[in-house]
Write an enzyme that holds these catalytic residues in place. Structure first.
Site, PDB file in Angstrom:
ATOM      1  N   CYS A  63     -50.459  19.112 -11.738  1.00  0.00           N
ATOM      2  CA  CYS A  63     -51.498  19.528 -10.796  1.00  0.00           C
ATOM      3  C   CYS A  63     -52.687  18.570 -10.906  1.00  0.00           C
ATOM      4  CB  CYS A  63     -51.948  20.953 -11.099  1.00  0.00           C
ATOM      5  SG  CYS A  63     -53.426  21.419 -10.166  1.00  0.00           S
ATOM      6  N   GLU A 121     -61.359  21.678  39.668  1.00  0.00           N
ATOM      7  CA  GLU A 121     -62.587  21.776  38.870  1.00  0.00           C
ATOM      8  C   GLU A 121     -62.236  21.804  37.390  1.00  0.00           C
ATOM      9  OE1 GLU A 121     -63.466  25.523  40.888  1.00  0.00           O
ATOM     10  OE2 GLU A 121     -63.475  26.490  38.938  1.00  0.00           O
ATOM     11  N   LYS A 123     -53.137  21.399  31.911  1.00  0.00           N
ATOM     12  CA  LYS A 123     -53.691  21.139  30.580  1.00  0.00           C
ATOM     13  C   LYS A 123     -53.569  19.664  30.237  1.00  0.00           C
ATOM     14  CE  LYS A 123     -54.513  25.286  28.627  1.00  0.00           C
ATOM     15  NZ  LYS A 123     -54.583  25.526  27.224  1.00  0.00           N
ATOM     16  N   CYS A 147     -55.854  20.862 -12.460  1.00  0.00           N
ATOM     17  CA  CYS A 147     -55.861  21.427 -13.814  1.00  0.00           C
ATOM     18  C   CYS A 147     -54.899  20.705 -14.752  1.00  0.00           C
ATOM     19  CB  CYS A 147     -55.541  22.925 -13.762  1.00  0.00           C
ATOM     20  SG  CYS A 147     -53.818  23.283 -13.357  1.00  0.00           S
ATOM     21  N   CYS A 201     -55.820  27.960 -12.554  1.00  0.00           N
ATOM     22  CA  CYS A 201     -56.266  26.632 -12.119  1.00  0.00           C
ATOM     23  C   CYS A 201     -57.600  26.768 -11.369  1.00  0.00           C
ATOM     24  CB  CYS A 201     -55.208  26.028 -11.194  1.00  0.00           C
ATOM     25  SG  CYS A 201     -55.740  24.537 -10.351  1.00  0.00           S
ATOM     26  N   ASP A 234     -63.605  25.435  28.202  1.00  0.00           N
ATOM     27  CA  ASP A 234     -63.037  26.039  26.998  1.00  0.00           C
ATOM     28  C   ASP A 234     -64.072  26.961  26.353  1.00  0.00           C
ATOM     29  OD1 ASP A 234     -61.092  26.536  25.216  1.00  0.00           O
ATOM     30  OD2 ASP A 234     -61.313  24.662  24.087  1.00  0.00           O
ATOM     31  N   TYR A 275     -67.847  30.207  38.059  1.00  0.00           N
ATOM     32  CA  TYR A 275     -66.882  29.520  38.925  1.00  0.00           C
ATOM     33  C   TYR A 275     -66.027  30.431  39.792  1.00  0.00           C
ATOM     34  CZ  TYR A 275     -64.282  30.707  34.731  1.00  0.00           C
ATOM     35  OH  TYR A 275     -63.757  31.382  33.678  1.00  0.00           O
ATOM     36  N   LYS A 320     -61.603  22.990  33.646  1.00  0.00           N
ATOM     37  CA  LYS A 320     -61.275  24.246  32.964  1.00  0.00           C
ATOM     38  C   LYS A 320     -62.128  24.276  31.706  1.00  0.00           C
ATOM     39  CE  LYS A 320     -57.489  27.088  31.344  1.00  0.00           C
ATOM     40  NZ  LYS A 320     -58.100  27.545  30.084  1.00  0.00           N
ATOM     41  N   CYS A 348     -48.871  24.395  -7.831  1.00  0.00           N
ATOM     42  CA  CYS A 348     -49.414  24.449  -9.185  1.00  0.00           C
ATOM     43  C   CYS A 348     -49.080  25.826  -9.748  1.00  0.00           C
ATOM     44  CB  CYS A 348     -50.926  24.236  -9.127  1.00  0.00           C
ATOM     45  SG  CYS A 348     -51.767  24.758 -10.632  1.00  0.00           S
TER      46      CYS A 348
HETATM   47  S1  IVH Z   1     -60.522  30.824  37.604  1.00  0.00           S
HETATM   48  C1  IVH Z   1     -58.233  34.621  38.747  1.00  0.00           C
HETATM   49  N1  IVH Z   1     -61.710  28.624  36.886  1.00  0.00           N
HETATM   50  O1  IVH Z   1     -59.426  30.016  31.806  1.00  0.00           O
HETATM   51  C2  IVH Z   1     -58.494  33.305  38.142  1.00  0.00           C
HETATM   52  N2  IVH Z   1     -60.891  30.050  35.208  1.00  0.00           N
HETATM   53  O2  IVH Z   1     -56.781  30.230  30.741  1.00  0.00           O
HETATM   54  C3  IVH Z   1     -59.748  33.328  37.398  1.00  0.00           C
HETATM   55  N3  IVH Z   1     -61.362  29.293  32.929  1.00  0.00           N
HETATM   56  O3  IVH Z   1     -59.225  33.476  32.201  1.00  0.00           O
HETATM   57  C4  IVH Z   1     -59.953  32.136  36.642  1.00  0.00           C
HETATM   58  N4  IVH Z   1     -62.421  27.472  33.503  1.00  0.00           N
HETATM   59  O4  IVH Z   1     -61.503  32.461  31.568  1.00  0.00           O
HETATM   60  C5  IVH Z   1     -61.082  29.738  36.483  1.00  0.00           C
HETATM   61  N5  IVH Z   1     -62.842  26.680  36.370  1.00  0.00           N
HETATM   62  C6  IVH Z   1     -62.208  27.769  35.979  1.00  0.00           C
HETATM   63  C7  IVH Z   1     -62.053  28.078  34.633  1.00  0.00           C
HETATM   64  C8  IVH Z   1     -61.379  29.233  34.269  1.00  0.00           C
HETATM   65  C9  IVH Z   1     -62.017  28.216  32.498  1.00  0.00           C
HETATM   66  C10 IVH Z   1     -60.771  30.295  32.045  1.00  0.00           C
HETATM   67  C11 IVH Z   1     -60.813  31.716  32.542  1.00  0.00           C
HETATM   68  C12 IVH Z   1     -59.383  32.139  32.557  1.00  0.00           C
HETATM   69  C13 IVH Z   1     -58.779  31.216  31.551  1.00  0.00           C
HETATM   70  C14 IVH Z   1     -57.291  31.077  31.697  1.00  0.00           C
END
Ligand code: IVH
Length: 738
Positions: free
Chosen positions: A415, A114, A317, A418, A444, A118, A229, A116, A439
């Site tokens: 610079c 799934e 990542k 100035c 300035c 941000d 999630y 991740k 500088c």
């Molecule tokens: S599961 C015990 N699923 O990423 C594991 N985390 O870098 C719980 N995060 O602390 C996390 N998307 O805040 C999980 N689909 C996803 C996520 C996710 C973002 C975050 C979460 C975690 C952090 C780690």
């Protein structure tokens, strides 16, 4: 790398990572890219693995970043909230699978994949289907209660939808991520730009900062979103797999991730990661990776968890987005400390959803090292930050005649703002690493504007609403020279500032001006450490400012700081110690007689150093080193600090240090004059300060005591005239003893 080298590097990295954890999780204001931050964490984890003798339970690699801040109630999680381990390439992902297969004694493993997200992690507690709490991850076992703020999220159900025949759990913790959509982030920044305010760096940090706002109405104005999630404590148990959870969350009417892939084995998981990569840019939230989880909760339990992350899940990542474009020109910006930074002016190109026309080039050395030349086709990268970076040129496609970049020549040796002299100097980590052109003119315009903007920034005095644009305008109009001059600018002048042009005026406005006036008044009461940091004293960063603010009562005490003098004194003693050591490499002792003499001398020096360490330097951290001490003393003795302190005095601003020690002299002010029989002046000052007293330079009716020695001058006369008690050294020592 030798173990000794590893130990040093580990220590360095622990300090750095802890600092960036703090900036990222608690302050939501990181200073480095996520990419560099990850790299440091990885290097540290790698070294701790290779050199297990230096592993430590309190290393930042062993704990989750703490997001708790003042002003929120702390709440314990029923089940700990963990972080995730990261992988950056296919091989690492497969190695994780192999470890897991060994642990579970089968390599027939079913995964889910799934996005991740941000954002920032949050845990929602529903009791009998009703939302009762929203808590941040905090330090894993307990976090901040942000329920009021979370309730502003429109898409967050207060009640779980009823599923016929399936009663809601008695208690369930549902975990997910709070985020800002790209559209909402753009809207907020457009509004800030219009008000001349500092722009936010990226959606993730803005969301993190927003959820920690104490003003819920302000939170509601920024439309946060949420996606769920994962599961924490659940009573009675509701589902048996990640797939089941995803379906249940959806049935409860909770926002879930767009898509969940089911993958039998790691090959399928790897394929899903690729598919997700092709789709993820169309999601409402930012994604920087994929999360691969063992689907079956039973297997998850068997796999268990390490200190800060489960073994049954891993984040992959993605590489940051890159694009190719032409480098049209390199322009030079002058920062608040005068450092000249090159900026890439690019042929506009679409990258990660926005059009990029400028990028950072860090510094001249880096341009040379990468051999980037004006006219080149370059690769640029955007890693979540607003400012993208130039990665590398394509020299094969270079037009003939392209020349190496020379910053000195580019600015004609002066610079660009100035016209003053520039010099090549070593710069501290806060500016840019290594050597840079700077500088030399403190006055300035660019430096002044930079300092004013910094003075008002959130990390300094938090005079919100006064961003770079307004700062530059105030300096350009010569309404402000030094940051504290801001207090002299009347409300009407601020309100009528034109931030646009004569043809297309953009007036700052009454509302914005009023906000600034309120914020600058509130800043008067901020402690010494904030003011010290805000005034941009060279070499005094945030940590140093905090340390100094805790050890001095006010600016006057700092300007005459016995502590800073002791730091310099110790450095000088250490230098001498090195030179006088009988086996000194530079200066070895030649005869036995000389050896003995120098050994004795060294013993005396050691004793002096030990006395400083046990006395004025007790508990002073290494950050407050000789460079900081020399710089701060110089700044306040005859540098711009004199002008600044005089101004603060006129404004009636006297920030107080948060010195803990109270003593017999708390509330008493001393003036010293003449030569004391045994104590050096600094020592006497130190004793007075240590006992909670203040030392001042001039006698007034408010002076508690004048401490007089031989050849005392006019101060003694004035004390007698005003009826201020005069004491001698013996009396001082008696008072201290009592
Ligand atoms: S599961 C015990 N699923 O990423 C594991 N985390 O870098 C719980 N995060 O602390 C996390 N998307 O805040 C999980 N689909 C996803 C996520 C996710 C973002 C975050 C979460 C975690 C952090 C780690």
């Amino acid at each position: 790398m030798t173990p000794a080298e590893a130990q040093t590097r580990i220590a360095e990295l622990r300090v750095a990572v802890a600092r960036h954890d703090e900036l990222y999780y608690r302050q939501a204001a990181p200073e480095i890219t996520d990419h560099d931050y990850d790299a440091q964490k990885r290097e540290l984890a790698g070294l701790e693995e290779t050199f297990p003798q230096f592993a430590s339970a309190d290393s930042p690699t062993q704990r989750v970043g703490d997001d708790r801040v003042a002003g929120f109630q702390e709440v314990a999680h029923l089940q700990r909230m963990l972080s995730l381990d990261n992988t950056y390439n296919e091989a690492e992902l497969r190695a994780w699978h192999v470890r897991l297969a060994k642990l579970l004694e089968t390599d027939d493993l079913r995964y889910t994949v799934e996005p991740k997200i941000d954002g920032l992690a949050v845990s929602l507690t529903y009791e009998d289907g009703r939302l009762v709490r929203a808590v941040t991850r905090g330090k894993g076992d307990r976090g901040d209660d942000v329920t009021a703020n979370a309730l502003t999220i429109v898409s967050l159900p207060r009640m779980l939808a009823v599923i016929p025949g399936v009663p809601p759990p008695r208690v369930v913790e549902i975990r997910g991520e709070i985020y800002l959509t790209a559209a909402e982030f753009a809207r907020i920044n457009a509004e800030r730009a219009a008000a001349g305010e500092e722009l936010y760096a990226n959606p993730r940090n803005t969301a993190a900062g927003t959820i920690k706002q104490l003003d819920t109405a302000e939170v509601a104005r920024r439309k946060l979103s949420i996606v769920l999630y994962s599961l924490g404590h659940c009573e009675p148990p509701a589902v048996r797999s990640q797939t089941g959870l995803h379906e249940r969350l959806r049935a409860w009417g909770l926002p879930v991730v767009e898509r969940l892939w089911h993958a039998q084995g790691i090959d399928a998981a790897w394929a899903a990661i690729g598919e997700l990569d092709a789709l993820r840019r169309s999601f409402a939230y930012g994604t920087d990776g994929a999360v691969v989880k063992l689907d079956d909760f039973g297997q998850q339990r068997t796999a268990g968890e390490a200190s800060k992350a489960p073994r049954w899940a891993i984040a992959y990542k993605y590489k940051p987005d890159t694009a190719r474009t032409r480098l049209l020109a390199i322009t030079i910006q002058v920062g608040k400390t005068g450092v000249l930074s090159p900026v890439a002016e690019l042929e506009p190109v679409l990258l990660a959803g926005s059009t990029i026309a400028r990028a950072t080039l860090h510094n001249e050395d880096e341009i040379r090292r990468k051999d980037i030349r004006v006219g080149d086709i370059v690769e640029i990268e955007k890693a979540g930050e607003v400012i993208p970076a130039v990665l590398r040129p394509f020299p094969d496609e270079r037009a003939p005649g392209a020349v190496e970049f020379d910053l000195f020549a580019a600015v004609g040796g002066k610079c660009p703002v100035c016209g003053g002299a520039i010099a090549r100097v070593e710069v501290a980590a806060e500016d840019a690493q290594g050597v840079a052109w700077k500088c030399q003119n403190y006055d300035c315009r660019a430096q002044r504007a930079g300092r004013l903007g910094f003075f008002c920034s959130r990390r300094a005095l938090a005079i919100d609403g006064l961003g770079e644009t307004v700062a530059a305008k105030l300096v350009e109009l010569e309404l402000v020279r030094d940051p504290p001059d801001l207090y002299d600018v009347p409300l009407e002048t601020l309100a009528t500032l034109n931030l646009g042009t004569a043809d297309e005026p953009r007036i700052f406005g009454e509302k914005n001006a009023t906000k600034i006036v309120a914020a600058r008044e509130a800043a008067r009461a901020l402690p010494l450490e904030k003011w010290l940091y805000a005034l941009s004293v060279p070499d005094v960063g945030e940590t140093t400012a905090r340390e100094l603010g805790r050890r001095h009562r006010d600016f006057a005490a700092l300007a005459a700081s016995p502590l800073l003098r002791a730091v310099l004194q110790k450095a000088a003693l250490l230098d001498q110690r090195e030179l006088e050591a009988p086996a000194s490499r530079k200066n070895p002792a030649k005869t036995d007689e000389e050896k003995t003499r120098r050994k004795e001398l060294c013993a005396r020096l050691d004793a002096e150093i030990a006395a400083l360490d046990a006395g004025p330097l007790a508990g002073v951290p290494a950050e407050v080193g000789p460079a900081v001490a020399a710089s701060a003393l110089r700044f306040f003795a005859n540098g711009p600090g004199v002008r600044l302190l005089a101004k603060l005095c006129t404004l009636g601003i006297d920030p107080q240090g948060t010195v803990a020690a109270a003593g017999v002299f708390t509330g008493k002010t001393f003036v010293l004059t003449g030569t004391l029989p045994t104590l050096k002046r600094e020592d006497a000052e130190q004793k007075i300060l240590a006992a909670g007293g203040k030392v001042s330079g001039s006698v007034s009716k408010k002076t508690s005591y004048v401490l007089a020695g031989a050849d005392a001058g006019s101060k003694l006369e004035k004390a007698t005239a005003l009826g201020v008690p005069v004491i001698d050294e013996a009396e001082l020592l008696r008072l201290l003893g009592s």
